[in-house]
Enzyme design. Structure first.
Site, PDB file in Angstrom:
ATOM      1  N   ASP A 153       0.856  -1.176   0.000  1.00 28.78           N
ATOM      2  CA  ASP A 153       0.000   0.000   0.000  1.00 28.78           C
ATOM      3  C   ASP A 153       0.890   1.223   0.000  1.00 28.78           C
ATOM      4  O   ASP A 153       1.883   1.267   0.715  1.00 28.78           O
ATOM      5  CB  ASP A 153      -0.867   0.023   1.274  1.00 28.78           C
ATOM      6  CG  ASP A 153      -2.098  -0.828   1.088  1.00 28.78           C
ATOM      7  OD1 ASP A 153      -2.628  -0.841  -0.035  1.00 28.78           O
ATOM      8  OD2 ASP A 153      -2.511  -1.487   2.057  1.00 28.78           O
ATOM      9  N   GLU A 201      -5.838  14.356   5.830  1.00 27.54           N
ATOM     10  CA  GLU A 201      -5.981  15.218   4.648  1.00 27.54           C
ATOM     11  C   GLU A 201      -7.009  16.320   4.904  1.00 27.54           C
ATOM     12  O   GLU A 201      -6.777  17.489   4.614  1.00 27.54           O
ATOM     13  CB  GLU A 201      -6.440  14.401   3.422  1.00 27.54           C
ATOM     14  CG  GLU A 201      -5.376  13.510   2.841  1.00 27.54           C
ATOM     15  CD  GLU A 201      -5.504  12.091   3.332  1.00 27.54           C
ATOM     16  OE1 GLU A 201      -6.106  11.893   4.418  1.00 27.54           O
ATOM     17  OE2 GLU A 201      -4.998  11.174   2.665  1.00 27.54           O
ATOM     18  N   PHE A 232     -15.921   9.587   3.342  1.00 32.17           N
ATOM     19  CA  PHE A 232     -15.297   8.907   2.201  1.00 32.17           C
ATOM     20  C   PHE A 232     -15.661   7.429   2.238  1.00 32.17           C
ATOM     21  O   PHE A 232     -15.726   6.829   3.299  1.00 32.17           O
ATOM     22  CB  PHE A 232     -13.781   9.067   2.311  1.00 32.17           C
ATOM     23  CG  PHE A 232     -13.023   8.388   1.207  1.00 32.17           C
ATOM     24  CD1 PHE A 232     -12.784   9.046   0.017  1.00 32.17           C
ATOM     25  CD2 PHE A 232     -12.562   7.094   1.365  1.00 32.17           C
ATOM     26  CE1 PHE A 232     -12.089   8.425  -0.986  1.00 32.17           C
ATOM     27  CE2 PHE A 232     -11.873   6.458   0.355  1.00 32.17           C
ATOM     28  CZ  PHE A 232     -11.630   7.126  -0.828  1.00 32.17           C
ATOM     29  N   ALA A 256     -14.931   3.660   0.011  1.00 32.54           N
ATOM     30  CA  ALA A 256     -14.060   3.086  -1.015  1.00 32.54           C
ATOM     31  C   ALA A 256     -14.767   3.048  -2.358  1.00 32.54           C
ATOM     32  O   ALA A 256     -14.119   3.055  -3.402  1.00 32.54           O
ATOM     33  CB  ALA A 256     -13.634   1.678  -0.598  1.00 32.54           C
ATOM     34  N   ARG A 310     -15.527   6.965  -3.531  1.00 27.85           N
ATOM     35  CA  ARG A 310     -14.221   7.582  -3.605  1.00 27.85           C
ATOM     36  C   ARG A 310     -14.299   9.113  -3.567  1.00 27.85           C
ATOM     37  O   ARG A 310     -13.550   9.802  -4.240  1.00 27.85           O
ATOM     38  CB  ARG A 310     -13.437   7.091  -4.837  1.00 27.85           C
ATOM     39  CG  ARG A 310     -13.252   5.570  -4.804  1.00 27.85           C
ATOM     40  CD  ARG A 310     -11.969   5.065  -5.372  1.00 27.85           C
ATOM     41  NE  ARG A 310     -11.377   5.858  -6.408  1.00 27.85           N
ATOM     42  CZ  ARG A 310     -11.743   5.865  -7.671  1.00 27.85           C
ATOM     43  NH1 ARG A 310     -12.770   5.117  -8.054  1.00 27.85           N
ATOM     44  NH2 ARG A 310     -11.124   6.601  -8.537  1.00 27.85           N
ATOM     45  N   MET A 311     -15.243   9.602  -2.770  1.00 25.54           N
ATOM     46  CA  MET A 311     -15.271  11.046  -2.507  1.00 25.54           C
ATOM     47  C   MET A 311     -15.949  11.275  -1.163  1.00 25.54           C
ATOM     48  O   MET A 311     -16.616  10.402  -0.616  1.00 25.54           O
ATOM     49  CB  MET A 311     -15.994  11.783  -3.633  1.00 25.54           C
ATOM     50  CG  MET A 311     -17.391  11.299  -3.924  1.00 25.54           C
ATOM     51  SD  MET A 311     -18.068  12.117  -5.370  1.00 25.54           S
ATOM     52  CE  MET A 311     -19.740  11.521  -5.319  1.00 25.54           C
ATOM     53  N   SER A 312     -15.745  12.459  -0.634  1.00 25.09           N
ATOM     54  CA  SER A 312     -16.419  12.824   0.607  1.00 25.09           C
ATOM     55  C   SER A 312     -16.918  14.251   0.444  1.00 25.09           C
ATOM     56  O   SER A 312     -16.635  14.897  -0.562  1.00 25.09           O
ATOM     57  CB  SER A 312     -15.440  12.720   1.785  1.00 25.09           C
ATOM     58  OG  SER A 312     -14.418  13.670   1.660  1.00 25.09           O
ATOM     59  N   ASP A 340      -4.777  -4.609   6.479  1.00 29.18           N
ATOM     60  CA  ASP A 340      -5.315  -4.471   7.821  1.00 29.18           C
ATOM     61  C   ASP A 340      -6.834  -4.528   7.850  1.00 29.18           C
ATOM     62  O   ASP A 340      -7.413  -4.934   8.836  1.00 29.18           O
ATOM     63  CB  ASP A 340      -4.808  -3.189   8.493  1.00 29.18           C
ATOM     64  CG  ASP A 340      -5.039  -1.954   7.637  1.00 29.18           C
ATOM     65  OD1 ASP A 340      -5.686  -2.090   6.569  1.00 29.18           O
ATOM     66  OD2 ASP A 340      -4.585  -0.876   8.026  1.00 29.18           O
TER      67      ASP A 340
END
Lengths: 569, 679
Positions: free
Chosen positions: B306, B347, B373, B375, B378-380, B515
């Site tokens: 990752d 971020e 957010f 997966a 893929r935005m928030s 994880d």
């Protein structure tokens, strides 16, 4: 020195194109010569009931190999025991005893040609031509077939690409068609080469006739021996195949030391060259057959290095070691040729599992004898046709196992992992050789009634150990002076001959087929690079060390002690 | 070897050395029991040889002084082999003891169906039970937090005293029995049967009690076994062959020859090497579930890493706002700020920080609905009560979002995004309603030294693949900067699994770190799956190793440990067999000297007498085992380089050195003992 260089230069120069041709023959694709050979081959395939393009699993392949050997075994054994009643026997050879016939049959069936008889007196022309020479042509091709099938397996089988595409892991691996692999090279490669060699040898004066031999008065005629019958026969074709086919079994008892089998310096050169020509070609065949030139370079380079080193040491020892001119050894030395051609021949004939001789090995300087035994113990310096490659694969797997670990990866050959099941099979071969050789040598030496030695002491140890080593290596040469035509020698050697041949040919094939079924990892800088000088030296170190560790005590008690004792006189 | 390997020990064990040595010595004697020694075929032969020489000496077949000396050296040889194994085991046992302290006497507050608490012993807990743990209490069993969040001290397991955050519904929801909750209250669903908890398994692994031989160890064992049998044949036949020329060989001498030849060095050290491999992993705070996992790590061809946390520090910082031509810079700033106020990610916080430094004073709206957010989207962003819909995210995600609402993508956007990405930064596109406002530049900081590590891996033939949610351009930039071989941009969890399968279909072995619960299938599919200790229970179950430090970069260390273990085995096998050549030169002349005087010529070391030669070879043979124990435990020094280079170095050191060293050592021992005992 000149003969030494000439033989190696010619073998490499001629072996290269012959190897390429042999690869084309073994690939089985349409090629030049099909017009001539296909009409000969088709009836044979029809007789056997096979199609040459039909693939076999390793079990099927090994089964066909063993079956063909069983059939030949029965036919030849019966023929040898009844030859007196069969045609083509102008010299009146008697029937062989069961044990001598058994040993002779097994010996030729295993491409060994160890002879406990004298051909000119004890075999009819029919036995020679139909029994012995047939086996001399076919059995090296059987070895070749098994080696080629093993190579196919190491590279994933003939159907490697199809299997990968389908993901059909359950299908058995196609290692080729056994019958085609024997018949094609026999007709297209071995027989034409033999024809050429027998014409060349006949031109030098080697007999080639079906008539009985003449009776003449010896120059030193005495009252007891007023006249002598000179045994003749179709000698030169047999000499050609015995030299070219890593056979070694000659028409005459003393083999190529007899002028009738080896009359001139040129014939000696031709016969010496023929010792290694086909084994060298087989090494060259590896490249075009597998499409992997660098691997062929490893095979050829390793074998050539060991070959030159061993032959060089033999030539030095025969001419210059402190015991080379000992009067005790002069009886069987070949003074026609001298030290270099004798020693060169001795080294090459033991390297290639040939076993023909042009001087008696019994009379070699002890250190030259040591080289001869060492060559046969290793049995992969060229080695017998096919057999040498098989034995090489065994060493290769062992070398890769050790070297692979030292590079920090689970050992793998051509991207396929060598794991416990493969190591188990390798272990059988590693153990078999010392068990048979040392075990039988110990038994024979502790019952001197059995041994029939002509020599006492260290030399006798060499003789007995040499005899079994030669049998196990399927070499066939003898440390003469052993009264070996007894039931003990015949039966024990027959067992050793078979144990030296069949496991050594079949087990590498089984391992290759097991590897072929594994997932192949692509090679990277992290995987062991076997096609490098570093690995080649490692491999040679593994071969030499393994042989030394297993046999150093007996070699010290035999040839080394012999040398030290003679030198101390 | 490298920084992660020796950073810290999970359990401080200052007393281990002296205490460990003592228990190892006792164990070495206990391991003489036939039941145990039978597992090691090489040592069985030495053990039987000891008995034979003792009997032969008692029976008067050998000169007593010599006979007992040989017997004693043989016994010591077996003890040395046992000692090596016991010492490796004792290394782990100190750790096990302190782990066991963490496990005992735990009680649990179990919730029944109606939500009432009952206090029960931890041993009575079954998977599925719910337990409450509050500040200051120990977690009674392994499980997953279903409610609440807490800071937990996992020092008992990891040796790391800094508390970690564990939270329900995240990828950090797993808790381990025996660890201590430092703050807050959590409800945990128990996931392990009693006796089969993480701690239990860890103790078993550390103690080596259920250690299985690894496949390669088995294969090597077969080879060593067959070499032993071979030498047995050599030695048993020797008196018969020698007898023919009048060489009489004493049975004690034969046993001595046999023991010198069989691979006692590697045979004695082989179990220790295997245990030490797992221990070295443990020292790096990596818990391997089996020795096989460590061994396979050495074979890995591809590492799936990752980006975040492994290659970069992971906390990308907003460094600039890029407004589109004709747009309003303030509008972009405000939108970015509003969308990030409730965003807890580093971020998000950095965007707020950047906006504030640009004097943006706007506060959050009451009633704003934060969209986290995910997966898949893929935005928030945020849905404001006044109907404004602000989103930030990857370009393609925002583009789809805008287009769905009938908006158009400004032609300029792509160039802007590409500009940012080319710098190696991550572009975050901001939209409001159906308008694209601009781009936030998030800079990613690559970890120090990571590029050199990848270069080392490449030298070993290991390919690295970076996995990132970034767009292809950003990914390409970071990939180039970090020096990885390949990358997967805009990756979704299932892409990892697909990539692993594709690599495996090509015959490569793949290692990966994960994880989250959604990593579990990929961790299970990978040949080496390194789960983060901070991760979910599912991830830890699926992987075959757990990194207690939760440091994804540890994967690199694991690969090196695996390789080192195999190299150690290969090098010591080579050394052991190479030794035999020289030992022959010591012993054979001694065996034959009496009957064959000429054999003196082979005594190249010029050893004083047959007796001293045999004893010197035997002493060397025994002493080399303890001398090599440190090497077996530590592993052969290993400099990442190409396979050919490694082979050349190891052949020179252990092959050529293995032939040369005994000549010197045996001669030295011979000089010493012949002077001392006038042999």
């Amino acid at each position: 020195m000149s003969e030494f260089l000439l033989v190696f230069a010619l073998a490499v120069g001629l072996g290269w194109p012959l190897g390429r041709y042999l690869a084309a023959v073994m690939r089985g694709a349409p090629m030049r010569g099909d017009g001539l050979f296909l009409p000969l081959e088709r009836p044979l395939y029809a007789l056997i009931g096979t199609k040459p393009e039909r693939g076999m699993s390793w079990r099927g392949y090994a089964g066909a190999f063993l079956l063909s050997n069983l059939v030949l075994a029965i036919v030849v054994w019966l023929m040898l025991m009844s030859q007196a009643w069969l045609p083509l026997n102008p010299n009146g050879a008697p029937n062989m005893s069961w044990d001598l016939a058994l040993h002779t049959m097994v010996s030729f069936l295993t491409n060994t040609n160890q002879q406990h008889y004298s051909g000119q007196a004890q075999l009819s022309y029919l036995s020679h031509m139909m029994g012995i020479v047939t086996l001399q042509v076919i059995t090296p091709m059987m070895g070749l077939a098994l080696a080629v099938a093993t190579l196919r397996g190491l590279f994933g089988g003939r159907d490697a690409q199809a299997r990968q595409a389908d993901g059909q892991d359950r299908m058995p691996v196609d290692v080729g068609n056994y019958w085609a692999d024997v018949i094609r090279p026999a007709l297209r490669f071995m027989l034409p080469l033999c024809l050429l060699w027998s014409v060349l040898l006949t031109s030098q004066g080697v007999p080639a006739t079906l008539a009985g031999g003449p009776t003449v008065a010896p120059v030193d005629a005495t009252v007891e021996m007023k006249e002598q019958k000179i045994p003749l026969g179709p000698v030169s074709p047999m000499v050609a195949i015995k030299q070219l086919g890593t056979n070694g079994g000659g028409w005459y008892g003393p083999n190529s030391a007899v002028p009738l089998e080896n009359p001139t310096p040129l014939s000696n050169l031709l016969e010496t060259l023929a010792l290694i020509l086909v084994p060298v070609s087989v090494a060259f065949m590896v490249g075009p057959l597998t499409g992997r030139r660098r691997f062929a370079a490893l095979v050829f380079g390793t074998m050539l290095t060991m070959s030159v080193a061993s032959a060089g040491f033999a030539v030095w020892s025969e001419a210059n070691s402190s015991t080379s001119r000992d009067i005790a050894l002069m009886e069987g030395k070949e003074v026609r040729f001298g030290a270099e051609p004798s020693a060169l021949w001795a080294a090459l004939t033991t390297q290639t599992s040939n076993g023909s001789v042009n001087a008696m090995h019994d009379s070699l300087a002890p250190l030259t004898g040591l080289v001869a035994i060492g060559d046969m113990l290793i049995n992969a310096i060229w080695g017998g046709i096919g057999c040498g490659l098989q034995q090489f694969v065994v060493y290769l797997l062992l070398g890769v196992f050790l070297a692979g670990l030292m590079t920090g990866r689970t050992p793998e050959l051509f991207g396929r992992k060598i794991e416990a099941p493969e190591v188990k099979l390798l272990a059988v071969l590693v153990l078999l050789q010392p068990l048979i050789l040392l075990g039988l040598t110990a038994i024979t030496l502790s019952a001197p009634g059995l041994t029939g030695n002509s020599n006492p002491g260290f030399h006798a140890i060499s003789q007995v150990f040499y005899e079994y080593t030669s049998a196990f290596a399927n070499n066939g040469s003898g440390f003469e002076g052993l009264g070996d035509a007894t039931v003990w020698w015949n039966v024990s050697c027959a067992v050793v001959l078979a144990l030296g041949r069949y496991p050594a040919l079949v087990i590498p094939l089984a391992i290759a087929a097991m590897l072929a079924r594994k997932r192949q990892a692509p090679e990277s800088t992290g995987s062991l690079q076997i096609e490098t000088p570093t690995f080649a030296l490692t491999l040679i170190a593994v071969i030499v060390t393994l042989t030394l560790l297993q046999f150093m005590p007996v070699l010290v008690l035999g040839p080394v002690a012999d040398h030290l004792a003679l030198a101390a006189r | 070897m490298n920084d992660t390997l020796h950073r810290k020990h999970p359990v401080p064990v200052p007393h281990l050395e002296a205490h460990g040595l003592r228990t190892a010595l006792i164990d070495a004697v206990l391991k003489l029991a036939p039941r145990h020694i039978i597992k090691n075929p090489v040592m069985v032969v030495v053990w039987i040889g000891t008995v034979i020489t003792a009997v032969a000496t008692l029976a008067g077949w050998a000169q007593p002084g010599f006979g007992w000396a040989v017997t004693a050296i043989l016994l010591v040889t077996v003890l040395f082999g046992n000692f090596a194994e016991a010492l490796a085991e004792s290394r782990g046992r100190g750790q096990a003891a302190s782990l066991r302290r963490a496990r005992k006497d735990l009680t649990a507050r179990r919730l029944d169906g109606s939500g009432n608490e009952n206090t029960v012993a931890a041993a009575e807990l079954r998977p599925g039970d719910l337990v409450v743990v509050e500040e200051g209490q120990l977690v009674p069993a392994d499980g997953e937090i279903v409610e609440g969040l807490a800071t937990v001290n996992e020092a008992a397991v990891t040796g790391e005293s800094a508390p970690v955050l564990r939270e329900a519904g995240t990828d950090r929801s797993g808790v381990i029995g025996g660890t201590k909750v430092l703050s807050d209250r959590i409800v945990v669903r128990v996931s392990a049967e009693p006796g089969n908890s993480f701690l239990d398994r860890m103790i078993a692994l550390v103690e080596g009690s259920n250690r299985q031989k690894t496949p390669n160890e088995i294969a090597l064992g077969i080879l060593l076994g067959v070499m032993t049998l071979t030498f047995l044949v050599v030695v048993v036949t020797l008196p018969f062959i020698g007898g023919f020329v009048g060489v009489e060989i004493n049975v004690v001498l034969l046993v001595a020859l046999l023991v010198c030849l069989i691979p006692t060095t590697i045979g004695g050290l082989l179990p220790a090497i295997g245990i030490a491999g797992m221990n070295r992993a443990l020292q790096a705070n990596v818990l391997a579930k089996s020795g096989k996992a460590v061994e396979v790590a050495g074979d890995v061809d591809v590492l799936l890493l990752d980006k975040t946390g492994t290659i970069t520090h992971g906390d990308r910082q907003a460094t600039a706002f890029h407004v589109l031509a004709g747009g309003d810079a303030a509008q972009l700033r405000q939108a970015a700020l509003l969308a990030s106020l409730a965003d807890p990610t580093p971020e998000g916080k950095s965007i707020v920080k950047l906006a504030r430094t640009k004097n943006e004073r706007l506060d959050g709206h009451d009633g704003a609905h934060f969209v986290p957010f995910s997966a898949h989207s893929r935005m928030s962003g945020v849905d404001l009560p006044d109907g404004r819909v602000i989103r930030k995210g990857a370009m393609d995600a925002i583009a789809r979002h805008v287009q769905v609402q009938g908006g158009v993508i400004p032609a300029e956007l792509e160039a802007r995004v590409a500009d940012v990405a080319r710098k190696g930064a991550t572009p975050l596109v901001v939209s409001e309603g159906r308008h694209v406002l601009g781009v936030i530049e998030l800079s990613d900081v690559i970890k120090h030294g990571i590029k050199e590590r990848f270069a080392r891996l490449r030298a070993m033939g290991v390919k690295t693949v970076m996995i990132t949610g970034d767009n292809p351009l950003t990914a390409a930039n970071i990939a180039a900067e970090a020096g990885v071989d390949d990358y997967i941009a805009e990756a979704r969890p299932e892409d990892k699994l697909a990539r692993i399968r594709a690599e495996q279909a090509g015959g490569r072995l793949v290692a990966m770190v994960g994880d989250g619960t959604n990593d579990a299938p990929a961790l299970a599919q990978a040949d080496v799956g390194l789960a983060m200790n901070s991760g979910t229970q599912a991830a830890k179950e699926a992987g075959n190793m757990v990194d207690l430090d939760s440091d994804p970069a540890k994967l690199l260390a694991v690969v090196e440990i695996g390789k080192q273990q195999l190299i150690t085995r290969g090098a010591l096998t080579t050394f052991s067999l190479a030794n035999d050549v020289s030992k022959y030169f010591a012993i054979l002349p001694a065996l034959f000297a009496a009957a064959i005087p000429q054999m003196a010529a082979l005594n190249v070391m010029n050893l004083a007498s047959p007796a001293s030669a045999v004893l010197a070879a035997l002493i060397f043979n025994a002493a080399i085992i303890p001398l090599l124990i440190p090497l077996a435990l530590r592993g052969v020094r290993f400099k990442p380089s190409s396979a050919t280079q490694l082979l050349r170095n190891n052949m020179l050191v252990y092959g050529v050195g293995g032939v040369a060293l005994p000549f010197i050592a045996i001669k030295a021992i011979d000089v010493a003992i012949s002077a001392l005992f006038s042999l």
